[in-house]
Design a protein around this motif. Structure first.
Motif, mmCIF file in Angstrom:
data_model
loop_
_atom_site.group_PDB
_atom_site.id
_atom_site.type_symbol
_atom_site.label_atom_id
_atom_site.label_comp_id
_atom_site.label_asym_id
_atom_site.label_seq_id
_atom_site.Cartn_x
_atom_site.Cartn_y
_atom_site.Cartn_z
ATOM 1 N N ASN A 5 -3.179 12.644 -50.648
ATOM 2 C CA ASN A 5 -2.670 12.013 -49.613
ATOM 3 C C ASN A 5 -3.261 10.470 -48.844
ATOM 4 O O ASN A 5 -3.096 10.322 -47.605
ATOM 5 C CB ASN A 5 -2.391 13.362 -48.361
ATOM 6 N N TYR A 6 -4.684 11.204 -48.554
ATOM 7 C CA TYR A 6 -5.704 9.568 -48.001
ATOM 8 C C TYR A 6 -5.213 8.406 -49.317
ATOM 9 O O TYR A 6 -5.069 7.327 -47.997
ATOM 10 C CB TYR A 6 -7.191 10.269 -48.517
ATOM 11 N N ILE A 7 -5.083 8.775 -50.778
ATOM 12 C CA ILE A 7 -4.612 7.325 -50.458
ATOM 13 C C ILE A 7 -3.358 6.502 -50.975
ATOM 14 O O ILE A 7 -2.720 5.662 -50.466
ATOM 15 C CB ILE A 7 -5.345 7.621 -53.011
ATOM 16 N N ARG A 8 -2.327 8.327 -50.766
ATOM 17 C CA ARG A 8 -0.860 7.433 -50.675
ATOM 18 C C ARG A 8 -1.182 7.259 -48.636
ATOM 19 O O ARG A 8 -0.309 5.856 -49.484
ATOM 20 C CB ARG A 8 -0.213 8.792 -50.103
ATOM 21 N N LYS A 9 -1.597 7.640 -47.910
ATOM 22 C CA LYS A 9 -1.607 6.854 -46.113
ATOM 23 C C LYS A 9 -1.983 5.362 -47.065
ATOM 24 O O LYS A 9 -2.079 4.832 -45.780
ATOM 25 C CB LYS A 9 -2.505 7.944 -45.420
ATOM 26 N N GLU A 10 -3.035 5.363 -47.569
ATOM 27 C CA GLU A 10 -4.084 3.783 -47.732
ATOM 28 C C GLU A 10 -3.223 2.921 -48.193
ATOM 29 O O GLU A 10 -2.502 1.589 -47.986
ATOM 30 C CB GLU A 10 -5.338 4.115 -48.285
ATOM 31 N N ILE A 11 -2.572 3.018 -49.183
ATOM 32 C CA ILE A 11 -1.319 2.068 -49.931
ATOM 33 C C ILE A 11 -0.400 2.291 -48.979
ATOM 34 O O ILE A 11 -0.179 0.822 -48.395
ATOM 35 C CB ILE A 11 -0.976 3.092 -50.981
ATOM 36 N N GLU A 12 0.175 3.155 -48.183
ATOM 37 C CA GLU A 12 0.886 2.993 -47.694
ATOM 38 C C GLU A 12 0.746 1.600 -46.112
ATOM 39 O O GLU A 12 1.612 1.070 -45.811
ATOM 40 C CB GLU A 12 1.983 4.245 -46.461
ATOM 41 N N ARG A 13 -0.579 2.444 -45.403
ATOM 42 C CA ARG A 13 -1.026 1.053 -44.294
ATOM 43 C C ARG A 13 -1.092 -0.175 -45.560
ATOM 44 O O ARG A 13 -1.007 -1.647 -44.900
ATOM 45 C CB ARG A 13 -2.683 1.833 -44.261
ATOM 46 N N MET A 14 -1.899 -0.458 -46.727
ATOM 47 C CA MET A 14 -2.200 -1.752 -46.971
ATOM 48 C C MET A 14 -0.309 -2.713 -47.983
ATOM 49 O O MET A 14 -0.331 -3.507 -46.809
ATOM 50 C CB MET A 14 -3.006 -1.510 -48.582
ATOM 51 N N ARG A 15 0.391 -1.873 -48.078
ATOM 52 C CA ARG A 15 1.490 -2.313 -47.998
ATOM 53 C C ARG A 15 1.767 -3.241 -46.476
ATOM 54 O O ARG A 15 2.617 -4.047 -46.574
ATOM 55 C CB ARG A 15 2.458 -1.424 -48.625
ATOM 56 N N THR A 16 1.736 -2.556 -45.429
ATOM 57 C CA THR A 16 2.275 -2.632 -43.987
ATOM 58 C C THR A 16 1.205 -4.112 -44.343
ATOM 59 O O THR A 16 1.900 -4.977 -43.587
ATOM 60 C CB THR A 16 2.193 -1.576 -42.657
ATOM 61 N N LEU A 46 -3.313 -7.076 -52.774
ATOM 62 C CA LEU A 46 -2.249 -6.814 -53.894
ATOM 63 C C LEU A 46 -3.332 -6.209 -54.555
ATOM 64 O O LEU A 46 -2.999 -4.843 -55.497
ATOM 65 C CB LEU A 46 -0.839 -7.707 -54.545
ATOM 66 N N GLY A 47 -4.473 -6.599 -55.124
ATOM 67 C CA GLY A 47 -4.840 -6.302 -56.570
ATOM 68 C C GLY A 47 -5.552 -4.662 -55.545
ATOM 69 O O GLY A 47 -5.528 -3.598 -56.337
ATOM 70 N N LYS A 48 -5.713 -4.841 -54.292
ATOM 71 C CA LYS A 48 -6.562 -3.400 -53.871
ATOM 72 C C LYS A 48 -5.158 -2.226 -54.102
ATOM 73 O O LYS A 48 -6.125 -1.122 -54.566
ATOM 74 C CB LYS A 48 -7.201 -3.633 -52.413
ATOM 75 N N ILE A 49 -4.302 -2.819 -53.863
ATOM 76 C CA ILE A 49 -2.593 -2.168 -53.618
ATOM 77 C C ILE A 49 -3.171 -1.570 -55.169
ATOM 78 O O ILE A 49 -2.603 -0.350 -55.745
ATOM 79 C CB ILE A 49 -1.776 -2.394 -53.536
ATOM 80 N N ASP A 50 -3.061 -2.517 -56.313
ATOM 81 C CA ASP A 50 -2.467 -2.072 -57.718
ATOM 82 C C ASP A 50 -3.972 -1.096 -57.946
ATOM 83 O O ASP A 50 -3.864 0.251 -58.447
ATOM 84 C CB ASP A 50 -3.393 -3.331 -58.298
#
Length: 77
Positions: A5-16, A46-50
């Motif tokens: 769940n933490y990783i999913r939230k972090e991905i969402e935050r980074m995409r914003t 973008l690399g961090k999101i990947d």
């Protein structure tokens, strides 16, 4: 390793943040200001999101409770 769940939230935050960064780059381009450093930051983001997506996918594979006992629609019987 981090929680799924933490990783999913972090991905969402980074995409914003990526969306905001892209808007800022457009504003800089319209103003005629160099965007090289902003584009470098965007590529790192973008690399961090990947990387986070890879971690999420690995955690989903190891999660034994993820699909257990579920039917289409997510119901548990």
């Amino acid at each position: 390793m981090a929680d799924l769940n933490y990783i999913r939230k972090e991905i969402e935050r980074m995409r914003t943040q990526v969306g905001r960064q892209r808007k800022e780059i457009l504003q800089l381009q319209r103003a005629g200001i160099s965007t090289a450093s902003a584009e470098t930051l965007l590529s790192r983001m973008l690399g961090k999101i990947d990387t986070l997506c890879d971690q999420r996918d690995a955690l989903k594979k190891t999660d034994t409770n993820h699909n257990k006992g579920r039917v289409l629609g997510g119901r548990r019987w």
